[in-house]
Design an enzyme around this catalytic site. Sequence first.
Site, PDB file in Angstrom:
ATOM      1  N   HIS A 224      34.617  37.042  44.962  1.00 39.55           N
ATOM      2  CA  HIS A 224      34.921  38.408  44.552  1.00 39.55           C
ATOM      3  C   HIS A 224      36.190  38.896  45.266  1.00 39.55           C
ATOM      4  O   HIS A 224      37.297  38.636  44.817  1.00 39.55           O
ATOM      5  CB  HIS A 224      33.690  39.278  44.834  1.00 39.55           C
ATOM      6  CG  HIS A 224      33.691  40.603  44.165  1.00 39.55           C
ATOM      7  ND1 HIS A 224      34.778  41.131  43.528  1.00 39.55           N
ATOM      8  CD2 HIS A 224      32.704  41.547  44.037  1.00 39.55           C
ATOM      9  CE1 HIS A 224      34.472  42.315  43.025  1.00 39.55           C
ATOM     10  NE2 HIS A 224      33.226  42.582  43.321  1.00 39.55           N
ATOM     11  N   HIS A 263      42.975  35.336  34.689  1.00 40.87           N
ATOM     12  CA  HIS A 263      41.974  36.393  34.865  1.00 40.87           C
ATOM     13  C   HIS A 263      40.953  36.237  33.755  1.00 40.87           C
ATOM     14  O   HIS A 263      41.279  35.866  32.639  1.00 40.87           O
ATOM     15  CB  HIS A 263      42.659  37.768  34.784  1.00 40.87           C
ATOM     16  CG  HIS A 263      41.783  38.902  35.235  1.00 40.87           C
ATOM     17  ND1 HIS A 263      40.886  39.525  34.399  1.00 40.87           N
ATOM     18  CD2 HIS A 263      41.691  39.527  36.437  1.00 40.87           C
ATOM     19  CE1 HIS A 263      40.271  40.492  35.081  1.00 40.87           C
ATOM     20  NE2 HIS A 263      40.739  40.523  36.306  1.00 40.87           N
ATOM     21  N   ASP A 318      45.741  40.075  42.420  1.00 41.93           N
ATOM     22  CA  ASP A 318      45.761  39.479  43.754  1.00 41.93           C
ATOM     23  C   ASP A 318      47.037  38.707  44.064  1.00 41.93           C
ATOM     24  O   ASP A 318      47.290  38.371  45.221  1.00 41.93           O
ATOM     25  CB  ASP A 318      44.564  38.510  43.898  1.00 41.93           C
ATOM     26  CG  ASP A 318      43.242  39.232  43.782  1.00 41.93           C
ATOM     27  OD1 ASP A 318      43.094  40.296  44.418  1.00 41.93           O
ATOM     28  OD2 ASP A 318      42.359  38.753  43.054  1.00 41.93           O
TER      29      ASP A 318
END
Lengths: 383, 383
Positions: A224, A263, A318
């Site tokens: 996560h 993603h 990220d």
Amino acid sequence: MADPTQEIFRGLEGVLVATTKISKVDGLGGVLTYRGYDIHELAAESTFEETAWLLAEGELPTPSQYAAMTRTLAAHLAMPDTVLEVLRQLPRTAHPMAIMRTAISAYGCTDTSAEEITVEAWKRVATRLVAQIGTIGAAAWRLSQGAEPIAPDPSLGYAANFLYMLHGKRPTEAAARILDIALICHADHGIPASTFSGMVVGSSLTDLYSAITAAIGSLKGPLHGGANERVLVDLDRIGSAANVPAYMREVQSKKLKVMGLGHRVYKTWDPRAIIFKKIAETRAAKDPDIARTFATAVALEKACLDAYAEKQLYPNVDYYSGIVYRSLGIDAKMFTPIFAISRMAGWTARLIEYLPNNRIFRPRGKYEGYDLRAYTPLAKRRI
Amino acid sequence: MADPTQEIFRGLEGVLVATTKISKVDGLGGVLTYRGYDIHELAAESTFEETAWLLAEGELPTPSQYAAMTRTLAAHLAMPDTVLEVLRQLPRTAHPMAIMRTAISAYGCTDTSAEEITVEAWKRVATRLVAQIGTIGAAAWRLSQGAEPIAPDPSLGYAANFLYMLHGKRPTEAAARILDIALICHADHGIPASTFSGMVVGSSLTDLYSAITAAIGSLKGPLHGGANERVLVDLDRIGSAANVPAYMREVQSKKLKVMGLGHRVYKTWDPRAIIFKKIAETRAAKDPDIARTFATAVALEKACLDAYAEKQLYPNVDYYSGIVYRSLGIDAKMFTPIFAISRMAGWTARLIEYLPNNRIFRPRGKYEGYDLRAYTPLAKRRI
């Protein structure tokens, strides 16, 4: 689609568990909106304080609401003695997210009206949690470094105050604004495991602190939070843009996963990645170390898009955020805690949204074990 | 059954989320088995220590495994100083479950190998958690009463030691055996909200302490743990069997819910309720106060079965367990903590069971909010 009472829905992938008006992710268009507002507009014009209000209340605050809200937040920045003393007891070696989990749980123990389970009460608690989590995060970091926690300066904005409590000196306006934007970008994003953890815990009508403690514990997991930390590890290992081709050969031959690219939902650029890339570029212009890491990231991004065109490995949130945080002098160990600080706004907003039509989460397991068998007393079992 | 990707599955009622070999609930037959063994047989012949092993390992322990396991449990009963110091910092007014949540979270901070996410590592942690949770629960209770915690006596069995740490004196063999049976009966029961909370948190591959902290926070909620406490409040208010008819008229005219009767799954006697009723009866024979409460409960049970025949309001596990705990001198505030102490065995067994085929839980929300709208700067908003 199969019948979920007969077939196992592993990870509940795609299963609808609630209605929501909070955020919307358009994975094909690459659009993220909070309460209908485009994340690009919010990043350009809003503040984290305002975004937290927007997520919780559904509308942008009026000037007087904004003033009242920032006063309330400022009033709850200071940590209760109990929480500080608990933080002092915890080993410095512990994971910063484990420390935050414990501190938020202890913070809940200090609230004598924690058992008031209403939307109004939870909104009050939510504001306090948003205020506290930054203070707790900064204190946890300083204690882990053998330094004394720094008391908040309520005259600063939320992001500026966090950097002040973290580093012990007032940040530049530019640095504070960059963190502010980062906090806006991470504040909500559907129902990932952390948010769902909070919802499942909250659904027994336990207190909000229990739910948030769970969300922090979930975000802590490597599946996560924490990907941006691992992106930087990879980029540092590669070292420079010139080394990217060699690295790509390794990636392809060993089928390595490149962190921060691709993603589950976005099949194009994650809009937050666009925002972070732009900021990273401005930071690279001022710092040769950041410039080298940024150039490496850009080269790797291009190489992966070229090599795996069919996989749509666009940067996600990220990929560039770690470079941005590093440019602010923030240690990689604090990346997931900062994610938690920002997401506190989304977690609490979603828990409050679920409360009026609450239904306790009670799924089933499919039994595949032994049929009824007879008990053998201990003395008669094989040795 | 509708498509779960189109229609909302509120509370995930009936939705299968995992396979399991741990416990099986036959609601129509009134049969509960752990790993194939009937709960009646386990309550009659097993111990909590053995049951915890059975849930985790799938088979009854051999004599040498049993000896090794009880040694390991005994070795981890004592609380680390860090956890005790954290407990001392927390306000005495806090909810005992909030205190246990915080203490277990702090306990996680003391484990330098907490981030080892394997079945083997989690089994080691699980044994420590089962050992610690009783010590923490007893210490939390004593501190809330202004008394000093009592160090465990590893020479006693698990249940006896808990009563010793709670009350400061060694329990009778009969009392210890009754608590032992109670712990066996509460150790596992499908995937209720607390267990599911732990599974969702654990599914990000975070540490086991994070998952258990979540489970404790969930069990704390009034929709989950705590029903036996409320049964006793009702029985005390009724006062005697003679007052039951008047109370039933109130129940029927005001459509009140009678706590502890009826169950989502059991449409007959909950097998655990049969066990607790039998124990309560033996306790009633020795204590006139317990006898009065027990007689009230029996009369109310009969009155409800008569009045609502179609609703199948048979006693569930909570109906007689509170009377049993009270007969052991346990305060009602400790009923949910004792549930947590017992369920630690089931929570950890199920988390370990889910780990090898782990899939992160990531459901979706159905968006019903604003379409894209333009941001209005703060100064231009209505005041």
